[in-house]
Design a protein around this motif. Structure first.
Motif, PDB file in Angstrom:
ATOM      1  N   THR A 210       0.812  -1.220   0.000  1.00 39.39           N
ATOM      2  CA  THR A 210       0.000   0.000   0.000  1.00 39.39           C
ATOM      3  C   THR A 210       0.849   1.275   0.000  1.00 39.39           C
TER       4      THR A 210
ATOM      5  N   LYS B 127       2.157  -5.216   3.546  1.00 39.40           N
ATOM      6  CA  LYS B 127       3.328  -4.353   3.698  1.00 39.40           C
ATOM      7  C   LYS B 127       2.928  -2.917   3.382  1.00 39.40           C
TER       8      LYS B 127
ATOM      9  N   GLN C  62      11.336  -4.358  -2.202  1.00 36.02           N
ATOM     10  CA  GLN C  62      11.864  -5.227  -3.261  1.00 36.02           C
ATOM     11  C   GLN C  62      12.137  -6.643  -2.728  1.00 36.02           C
TER      12      GLN C  62
ATOM     13  N   SER D   3       3.178   3.411  -7.223  1.00 33.36           N
ATOM     14  CA  SER D   3       3.637   3.954  -8.502  1.00 33.36           C
ATOM     15  C   SER D   3       3.696   2.879  -9.595  1.00 33.36           C
TER      16      SER D   3
ATOM     17  N   THR E  30      -2.285   2.582 -10.009  1.00 36.34           N
ATOM     18  CA  THR E  30      -0.952   3.181 -10.054  1.00 36.34           C
ATOM     19  C   THR E  30      -1.006   4.685 -10.385  1.00 36.34           C
TER      20      THR E  30
ATOM     21  N   CYS F 266      -3.514  10.661  -6.090  1.00 33.10           N
ATOM     22  CA  CYS F 266      -3.300  10.091  -7.420  1.00 33.10           C
ATOM     23  C   CYS F 266      -4.211  10.773  -8.432  1.00 33.10           C
TER      24      CYS F 266
ATOM     25  N   GLU G  18       4.463  12.387 -14.019  1.00 34.65           N
ATOM     26  CA  GLU G  18       3.820  12.518 -12.707  1.00 34.65           C
ATOM     27  C   GLU G  18       4.835  13.114 -11.725  1.00 34.65           C
TER      28      GLU G  18
HETATM   29  P1  NAD Z   1       5.453   3.731  -4.159  1.00 36.14           P
HETATM   30  O1  NAD Z   1       5.296   2.985  -5.418  1.00 36.14           O
HETATM   31  O2  NAD Z   1       6.726   4.391  -3.866  1.00 36.14           O
HETATM   32  O3  NAD Z   1       5.165   2.757  -2.915  1.00 36.14           O
HETATM   33  C1  NAD Z   1       4.002   1.954  -2.859  1.00 36.14           C
HETATM   34  C2  NAD Z   1       4.316   0.718  -2.040  1.00 36.14           C
HETATM   35  O4  NAD Z   1       5.252  -0.095  -2.767  1.00 36.14           O
HETATM   36  C3  NAD Z   1       4.963   1.011  -0.690  1.00 36.14           C
HETATM   37  O5  NAD Z   1       4.477   0.108   0.265  1.00 36.14           O
HETATM   38  C4  NAD Z   1       6.430   0.767  -0.974  1.00 36.14           C
HETATM   39  O6  NAD Z   1       7.164   0.432   0.179  1.00 36.14           O
HETATM   40  C5  NAD Z   1       6.365  -0.390  -1.927  1.00 36.14           C
HETATM   41  N1  NAD Z   1       7.550  -0.536  -2.768  1.00 36.14           N
HETATM   42  C6  NAD Z   1       8.427   0.422  -3.140  1.00 36.14           C
HETATM   43  N2  NAD Z   1       9.373  -0.104  -3.952  1.00 36.14           N
HETATM   44  C7  NAD Z   1       9.076  -1.413  -4.087  1.00 36.14           C
HETATM   45  C8  NAD Z   1       9.662  -2.489  -4.812  1.00 36.14           C
HETATM   46  N3  NAD Z   1      10.744  -2.298  -5.558  1.00 36.14           N
HETATM   47  N4  NAD Z   1       9.079  -3.698  -4.747  1.00 36.14           N
HETATM   48  C9  NAD Z   1       7.950  -3.877  -4.020  1.00 36.14           C
HETATM   49  N5  NAD Z   1       7.352  -2.907  -3.303  1.00 36.14           N
HETATM   50  C10 NAD Z   1       7.910  -1.688  -3.344  1.00 36.14           C
HETATM   51  O7  NAD Z   1       4.226   4.767  -4.110  1.00 36.14           O
HETATM   52  P2  NAD Z   1       3.925   5.894  -3.024  1.00 36.14           P
HETATM   53  O8  NAD Z   1       4.940   6.976  -3.148  1.00 36.14           O
HETATM   54  O9  NAD Z   1       3.674   5.289  -1.683  1.00 36.14           O
HETATM   55  O10 NAD Z   1       2.509   6.419  -3.548  1.00 36.14           O
HETATM   56  C11 NAD Z   1       2.416   7.335  -4.604  1.00 36.14           C
HETATM   57  C12 NAD Z   1       2.079   6.657  -5.911  1.00 36.14           C
HETATM   58  O11 NAD Z   1       0.888   5.903  -5.744  1.00 36.14           O
HETATM   59  C13 NAD Z   1       1.785   7.638  -7.016  1.00 36.14           C
HETATM   60  O12 NAD Z   1       2.327   7.173  -8.222  1.00 36.14           O
HETATM   61  C14 NAD Z   1       0.257   7.650  -7.082  1.00 36.14           C
HETATM   62  O13 NAD Z   1      -0.268   8.041  -8.332  1.00 36.14           O
HETATM   63  C15 NAD Z   1      -0.049   6.229  -6.750  1.00 36.14           C
HETATM   64  N6  NAD Z   1      -1.398   6.070  -6.221  1.00 36.14           N
HETATM   65  C16 NAD Z   1      -2.361   5.588  -7.067  1.00 36.14           C
HETATM   66  C17 NAD Z   1      -3.665   5.444  -6.627  1.00 36.14           C
HETATM   67  C18 NAD Z   1      -4.722   4.920  -7.552  1.00 36.14           C
HETATM   68  O14 NAD Z   1      -5.813   4.620  -7.091  1.00 36.14           O
HETATM   69  N7  NAD Z   1      -4.442   4.810  -8.852  1.00 36.14           N
HETATM   70  C19 NAD Z   1      -3.984   5.773  -5.301  1.00 36.14           C
HETATM   71  C20 NAD Z   1      -2.974   6.233  -4.467  1.00 36.14           C
HETATM   72  C21 NAD Z   1      -1.683   6.380  -4.937  1.00 36.14           C
END
Ligand code: NAD
Length: 542
Positions: A187, A212, A246, A266, A294, A327, A425
């Motif tokens: 999340t 997580k 990761q 993302s 995303t 988002c 973005e």
């Molecule tokens: P992020 O991708 O940095 O992190 C999201 C989750 O992924 C976190 O729990 C993070 O720890 C985990 N993560 C990070 N790197 C990883 C990897 N290599 N492998 C597995 N897990 C990993 O995103 P963020 O900064 O927390 O949130 C912002 C992003 O989320 C923006 O791109 C936004 O547009 C998107 N978002 C989309 C929606 C939607 O409904 N489309 C809603 C909320 C946020």
């Protein structure tokens, strides 16, 4: 309970509290904020209902005051990932055998706990560690989360009620089984409600979950687990771990019992995980479900007939609320030349009164961006625009990270329809505007559709019904949530199911029946009352 076909309480959206200055509700909330702010919360992982601490303590600082520690969490490693998987699988049988009414009752109770005794605590946690003002915290961590829980219970009961027809002499039934194995929820930082909903809706449908959360949202994730525990969620159904993304993904996604991924975050991270799933496909017992919401590059397009004030207000609210870190935030706008001057003037007038600072003062419309990386990213885009030949910063552009990560709401105007901030973005309080010639309306619609790989939200502002219809058709696939004369943010559970296509996700619409369908696997059952006793059909003439 299983001796009745129960009806669940009718779901209604939780009313949003106003927190008007001087009101009792705002005083109570700010007092809770101050109390929590002064404490140092120790946050363990939770596996099988047990608090798990490790030697590795990571400090938590509010984004708006990065020298003030509000607590720390215990960081885990691969052993904890394995423990969480093992514990979830162990909890599966008992959870799965519990009647659905019990699952419904647990999550309805969780909703009532958040609406009542936990409301201030979960809102204050979101204000402190995610830097949301009272209103942004209320619409997210209280109202949206309550709505997710209550509406999903209603959708679950509707799903279970969907049954096939039966011919004479037989009875056909559909049973909606949980997925075999365990599910994985990953999340984002920006919505407490999303962070709770992703594991909760999978558990509601009978699944067990390894969750997580983002390391930037652990402070409010802790409150979510407190609520679930008090609501009676059995140990091991949702296991919360604070581990490297990761490394965790590599472990979880190569496990034979991995059954489904529920991700919000993302685009790059989601695509990386999807690739891992592809690489491991031969290992799994079942084909896993993959749901990901995303990134976005959400647009507002105005027609020359647009209402100037309504458009300017939608841009200010849509682009800057929660510092543009939704988002769905408006981040690119296409405005016709004939009205641009008036729109800009109105925006400037409105933005003059915007106050920036800590969420402790409810008068602050803008708080801090989530961390140093986010601050640096915004700064880079602003600095480049200040120097660009084809772009200029026309409103805002200031930033200051001495106490907190504050970026002022900024408008970049560009003459280049493919300028970087119109396409990428940024996830901060920066709106990019492209001014088009009034007679280029149709071409501009194509530009909006083709400019970015995303397709999450978008708005059309017009008072001309033919123009609305043109945009409606031309932008059919440009947004999963399309708004007419409204800002592109603020989707409400049960009213505007949320999600996007293209690079914005699998569009499984969080908080809807469509999403719940992904976490079940139907079994068709046919029972014949008087079975045939001779193979010969009449057509054989025997
Ligand atoms: P992020 O991708 O940095 O992190 C999201 C989750 O992924 C976190 O729990 C993070 O720890 C985990 N993560 C990070 N790197 C990883 C990897 N290599 N492998 C597995 N897990 C990993 O995103 P963020 O900064 O927390 O949130 C912002 C992003 O989320 C923006 O791109 C936004 O547009 C998107 N978002 C989309 C929606 C939607 O409904 N489309 C809603 C909320 C946020």
């Amino acid at each position: 309970m299983s001796k009745a076909i129960s009806q669940v309480p009718f779901a209604q959206n939780e009313p949003i509290k106003t927190y008007a200055p001087g009101s009792e509700e705002v005083t109570k909330l700010i007092n809770t904020y101050k109390k929590m702010y002064a404490e140092k919360l120790e946050i363990p992982m939770i596996i099988g209902g047990k608090n798990i601490t490790t030697g590795e303590k990571i400090n938590i600082y509010p984004p708006h005051d990065h020298q003030h520690q509000v607590g720390y969490y215990h960081k885990g490693g691969i052993k904890h990932v394995d423990d969480a998987i093992h514990t979830a699988l162990h909890a599966k049988k008992q959870w799965n055998e519990l009647g659905w009414e019990h699952r419904a009752a647990i999550f309805l109770k969780a909703a009532d706990l958040i609406a009542g005794p936990y409301r201030d605590r979960i809102n204050a946690a979101t204000m402190i560690a995610q830097s949301k003002n009272v209103h942004q915290a209320e619409i997210d961590s209280a109202c949206e989360l309550i709505d997710f829980l209550r509406f999903n219970v209603e959708f679950m009961s509707e799903l279970y009620a969907e049954q096939p027809v039966s011919d004479a002499g037989i009875w056909n039934r559909s049973e909606y089984r949980a997925l075999e194995g365990f599910c994985f929820a990953v999340t984002p930082f920006n919505f407490t409600a999303i962070s709770a909903n992703l594991p909760a809706c999978m558990a509601m449908m009978g699944n067990v979950v390894v969750w997580k959360p983002s390391d930037k949202q652990i402070y409010s994730a802790h409150v979510i687990m407190e609520v679930f525990k008090e609501a009676g969620l059995p140990d091991g159904v949702i296991n919360m771990i604070f581990t490297d993304g990761q490394e965790t993904a590599e472990r979880v996604l190569s496990h034979p019992d991995f059954a489904g991924l529920h991700f919000t975050g993302s685009t790059n991270v989601f695509q990386g995980m999807w690739k891992m799933i592809g690489d491991n496909i031969h290992r799994y017992k079942s084909y896993p479900r993959i749901v990901g919401e995303t990134g976005g590059k959400d647009f507002v397009i105005a027609h020359p007939s647009a209402d100037i004030q309504a458009l300017a207000t939608a841009l200010v609210r849509g682009a800057y609320e929660y510092q543009g870190q939704k988002c769905s935030a408006a981040s690119r706008a296409y405005i016709p030349k004939s009205i641009w001057y008036a729109v800009k003037e109105d925006m400037e007038k409105q933005m003059k009164s915007i106050k920036i600072g800590s969420p402790e003062d409810p008068a602050h419309f803008i708080n801090a961006v989530i961390d140093k990386n986010a601050f640096e990213k915004c700064k880079t885009y602003i600095d480049r625009a200040q120097k660009a030949e084809d772009a200029k910063v026309i409103i805002g552009g200031q930033y200051d990270d001495r106490k907190g990560y504050f970026v002022h709401p900024t408008v970049i105007e560009t003459t280049n329809p493919h300028y970087e901030s119109l396409e990428q973005e940024i996830f901060g309080p920066i709106l990019s505007v492209y001014v088009y010639e009034d007679d280029q309306w149709e071409e501009t619609l194509q530009l909006v559709d083709n400019t970015s790989p995303y397709s999450l939200t978008g708005s059309i502002f017009s008072q001309d019904r033919y123009a609305i219809n043109e945009a409606y058709k031309a932008l059919e696939n440009a947004a999963g949530n399309f708004y007419i004369n409204d800002k592109p943010t603020g989707a409400v559970v049960g009213q505007q199911p949320f999600g996007g296509g293209r690079a914005s996700g699998t569009n499984d619409k969080a908080g809807s029946k469509m999403n719940l369908l992904r976490w079940i696997s139907a079994r068709s059952i046919k029972e014949t009352f008087v079975p045939a006793k001779d193979y010969k059909y009449p057509y054989l003439g025997l």
